[in-house]
Write an enzyme that holds these catalytic residues in place. Structure first.
Site, mmCIF file in Angstrom:
data_model
loop_
_atom_site.group_PDB
_atom_site.id
_atom_site.type_symbol
_atom_site.label_atom_id
_atom_site.label_comp_id
_atom_site.label_asym_id
_atom_site.label_seq_id
_atom_site.Cartn_x
_atom_site.Cartn_y
_atom_site.Cartn_z
ATOM 1 N N SER A 150 -9.169 4.030 -1.598
ATOM 2 C CA SER A 150 -9.521 2.726 -2.190
ATOM 3 C C SER A 150 -10.845 2.873 -2.920
ATOM 4 C CB SER A 150 -9.669 1.691 -1.072
ATOM 5 O OG SER A 150 -10.334 0.546 -1.564
ATOM 6 N N TYR A 163 -13.993 -0.889 6.231
ATOM 7 C CA TYR A 163 -12.846 -0.326 5.489
ATOM 8 C C TYR A 163 -13.341 0.750 4.511
ATOM 9 C CZ TYR A 163 -8.957 -0.614 2.069
ATOM 10 O OH TYR A 163 -7.932 -0.350 1.194
ATOM 11 N N LYS A 167 -12.400 4.739 4.249
ATOM 12 C CA LYS A 167 -11.802 5.315 3.039
ATOM 13 C C LYS A 167 -12.702 6.423 2.465
ATOM 14 C CE LYS A 167 -7.962 2.850 2.633
ATOM 15 N NZ LYS A 167 -6.640 3.472 2.850
HETATM 16 P P1 NAD Z 1 0.604 -3.844 3.137
HETATM 17 O O1 NAD Z 1 0.082 -4.689 4.248
HETATM 18 O O2 NAD Z 1 1.501 -4.457 2.126
HETATM 19 O O3 NAD Z 1 1.369 -2.586 3.753
HETATM 20 C C1 NAD Z 1 0.793 -1.846 4.787
HETATM 21 C C2 NAD Z 1 1.869 -1.004 5.407
HETATM 22 O O4 NAD Z 1 1.298 -0.237 6.464
HETATM 23 C C3 NAD Z 1 2.983 -1.839 6.027
HETATM 24 O O5 NAD Z 1 4.221 -1.207 5.840
HETATM 25 C C4 NAD Z 1 2.608 -1.843 7.502
HETATM 26 O O6 NAD Z 1 3.711 -2.010 8.362
HETATM 27 C C5 NAD Z 1 2.023 -0.456 7.649
HETATM 28 N N1 NAD Z 1 1.172 -0.311 8.805
HETATM 29 C C6 NAD Z 1 0.063 -1.016 9.143
HETATM 30 N N2 NAD Z 1 -0.410 -0.574 10.321
HETATM 31 C C7 NAD Z 1 0.400 0.441 10.720
HETATM 32 C C8 NAD Z 1 0.438 1.312 11.835
HETATM 33 N N3 NAD Z 1 -0.467 1.233 12.838
HETATM 34 N N4 NAD Z 1 1.420 2.235 11.908
HETATM 35 C C9 NAD Z 1 2.344 2.335 10.936
HETATM 36 N N5 NAD Z 1 2.374 1.544 9.849
HETATM 37 C C10 NAD Z 1 1.405 0.611 9.753
HETATM 38 O O7 NAD Z 1 -0.654 -3.138 2.469
HETATM 39 P P2 NAD Z 1 -0.838 -2.334 1.092
HETATM 40 O O8 NAD Z 1 -1.755 -3.126 0.253
HETATM 41 O O9 NAD Z 1 0.468 -1.892 0.571
HETATM 42 O O10 NAD Z 1 -1.672 -1.074 1.619
HETATM 43 C C11 NAD Z 1 -1.198 0.254 1.560
HETATM 44 C C12 NAD Z 1 -2.387 1.190 1.398
HETATM 45 O O11 NAD Z 1 -3.032 0.947 0.150
HETATM 46 C C13 NAD Z 1 -3.462 1.041 2.467
HETATM 47 O O12 NAD Z 1 -3.942 2.308 2.828
HETATM 48 C C14 NAD Z 1 -4.547 0.262 1.751
HETATM 49 O O13 NAD Z 1 -5.813 0.488 2.300
HETATM 50 C C15 NAD Z 1 -4.429 0.815 0.349
HETATM 51 N N6 NAD Z 1 -5.009 0.013 -0.729
HETATM 52 C C16 NAD Z 1 -4.450 -1.182 -1.103
HETATM 53 C C17 NAD Z 1 -5.008 -1.917 -2.164
HETATM 54 C C18 NAD Z 1 -4.422 -3.214 -2.616
HETATM 55 O O14 NAD Z 1 -5.003 -3.850 -3.509
HETATM 56 N N7 NAD Z 1 -3.302 -3.656 -2.087
HETATM 57 C C19 NAD Z 1 -6.129 -1.430 -2.834
HETATM 58 C C20 NAD Z 1 -6.692 -0.215 -2.437
HETATM 59 C C21 NAD Z 1 -6.104 0.503 -1.392
#
Ligand code: NAD
Length: 260
Positions: A150, A163, A167
């Site tokens: 991130s 967070y 990261k």
């Molecule tokens: P989301 O909540 O839509 O999806 C998260 C996924 O992780 C889900 O499938 C959930 O079931 C799974 N998960 C959570 N805890 C878990 C665990 N203990 N064991 C197994 N699975 C688990 O979130 P997202 O936005 O798709 O995030 C995905 C990744 O992208 C993360 O690493 C997040 O930090 C990163 N990220 C997201 C954004 C954004 O803007 N959405 C930006 C930067 C980074």
């Protein structure tokens, strides 16, 4: 210059790959799993919510792809080992591992953050990446590991110290593991920009109806919020032979660099 032996589409093709995508049940992970499958890989979709991963795997299979859903809590070391084993048992090998599960629903000054959320965030966003990477390294003969990072890992994001710290440490793991696991396993990262997913909307206190205001607030140069497919495409590139001379890099996919 030697004549290229493979065309560009051949270089991006993932036929023969077997990829684990953690957090693959929704959001960015679903986008990555779908993009891998569309590119020819067999995909193992892992997360805690069985109904979500079964749905993603079924959609991939309905479209003619190969997918397996394995209910997994990535903070449980034994479950992560069982996940790798399930991939090998089902598809005969493992070539790629995407540490995508992550996030924190809380955004607040570190002084107010409950200690439990600090521990939970480090366990999910850092320790699980370490465990996932070590597990992948034991099972992958030749292939790649991709860590979803991130922008919070490379600069100040007030309210996201816990967070961002996790990261940033994941970025460090990406760099060092890329050296330690070379030449057979490449290790790269993708740092997504703003993608409206469940955990992201929860963290910023918005809902699906407020996406226009988010776009305005963040002033994204390319004029739109991101999609899980944007991140899936970057991951396909990193896993493919098109990136065979690339390791230890963290690609930002975030709608353009903001002018200073
Ligand atoms: P989301 O909540 O839509 O999806 C998260 C996924 O992780 C889900 O499938 C959930 O079931 C799974 N998960 C959570 N805890 C878990 C665990 N203990 N064991 C197994 N699975 C688990 O979130 P997202 O936005 O798709 O995030 C995905 C990744 O992208 C993360 O690493 C997040 O930090 C990163 N990220 C997201 C954004 C954004 O803007 N959405 C930006 C930067 C980074």
């Amino acid at each position: 210059m030697n004549a290229p032996t493979r065309t560009a589409p051949e270089l991006f093709d993932l036929t023969g790959h077997v990829a684990v995508v953690t957090g693959g049940g929704r959001g960015i992970g679903e986008g990555i799993a779908t993009a891998f499958a569309e590119s020819g890989a067999a995909v193992v979709v892992a997360a805690r919510r069985t109904d979500e991963i079964e749905q993603v795997a079924a959609t991939i299979r309905d479209a003619g792809g190969r997918a397996l859903a394995v209910t997994t809590d990535v903070t449980d070391d034994d479950a992560v080992e069982a996940l790798a084993q399930a991939a090998v048992d089902e598809f005969g090998s493992l070539t790629d591992w995407v540490n995508n599960a992550g996030g924190s629903p809380m955004r607040m000054p570190l002084q107010n953050l409950p200690r439990e959320e600090w521990d939970r965030t480090i366990a999910l966003n850092l320790t699980a990446v370490y465990v996932g990477s070590m597990t992948a390294a034991r099972h992958i003969e030749r292939g790649s590991i991709i860590n979803i990072s991130s922008g919070a890992g490379t600069g100040p994001v007030p309210g996201s110290a816990h967070y961002g710290a996790a990261k940033a440490a994941t970025n460090s793991l990406t760099w060092t593991l890329s050296a330690e696991l070379a030449p057979n396993i490449r290790v790269n990262g993708v740092a997504p920009g703003a993608i409206p997913t469940e955990v992201m909307l929860q963290a910023v206190g918005k809902n699906e109806d407020q996406l226009d205001s988010l776009l305005e607030e963040w002033n994204i140069p390319l004029g739109r919020l991101g999609t899980p497919q944007d991140i899936g495409a970057a991951c396909v590139y990193l896993a493919s032979d098109a990136a065979s001379w690339m390791s230890g890099e963290i690609i930002r996919v975030g709608g353009g660099a903001k002018p200073r």
